[in-house]
Design a protein around this motif. Sequence first.
Motif: not given
Ligand SMILES: [Zn+2]
Length: 357
Positions: A231-232, A273, A25, A9, A235
């Motif tokens: 999680h993605e 993150e 990413g 991550l 972002h």
């Molecule tokens: Zn991430």
Amino acid sequence: MTFVARLPLFTRLLRTCGAASIVLGLSLGASACRTSTQASTTPQQPQPYPQQPYGQPYPQQPYGQPQPYPQQPQQPQPQQPQPAAQRPLLPPLIGVAAQQQEVRSILAELINALSQQNQALVRGIPLTFDPTIEVNAFAGCDEQGTPFLAATTGILEAVDAISQTKATDELFGTQTYEAYCNAVLPQLVKSDKARAALPAGIIPANFGPDPRRWSRAREIFSDVIAFTFGHELAHHYLGHTGCAKGQAMGSGPDPARLGRLLSVVPIFNQAGEAASDSAGCINALDAGRARRPQYAWSDTGGVLLLDYFARIERAGGGGGPLSLLNPVQFLRSHPNPLARIPIVQTVAQNWRARNPG
Ligand SMILES: [Zn+2]
């Protein structure tokens, strides 16, 4: 010993031809740091799936108790309101096409569970499947500033292996996750040709066809993928990528171009993150609650994924407090997966306090 930066991550920044594009990413690979030790490379072959057709009678015996989590034995287990044996058995998730469809379905459920405001930012974002074996999933923007999400074949193989071994261990008291990690992760950090797929022989043959095992594996697979793409997605809607603005979405970048999109100089934004971990976990919990009476996603998926990354770090010589001293910059610069596990668990505990029942 050669060292490969295989990272959890982390954040990458892409600037192409003067037009800023950003890729944030979940990445386990950094090609610039990858070295190959051919002699030690043993390509892993995916385990053949059993031929026995699905559809056996519903099992009467309950599932086995979950194995204590090795790194966090003091942490409480997430609560599932309905015992496993009372949930309907799920068909096996077999093959890449079925796994990709499962990821798409999970992504849709995650988006549906977001606030209207966040849904407006991310609805329709294309999901691209990258055929490379690197274990990777990421949120990014292409050269036109269009947001996308991507998952590699490698991460599907990894999540499948985690799911199958954990399901087997829960049901039969085996240690197949340990066996898988011991067999595969040392190779994974040494060679970019090694695969994360479950090798033949890890799952005892007599347990392989058990429909309860396949059903539980599918539940775990969905739990891990829910956290991954929770999680993605975060972002994007948290503005980390800067390109998800609710605009009309395309079909996403050609998978063949993703490698170039990721040939980037990484930046490290640990606050971002952590924010994505938190928001992604809450999103998975919200979407999971809406799945009842099916298996409700919890922080189990995030904990399993982060444990897997931590094991990869350790296999590469990093992990733990020594990550701060790690000679590989990426391993020094990114949040330690083990440090993120209690964050995810705390977020989940607070969520359960707000959402009892
Ligand atoms: Zn991430």
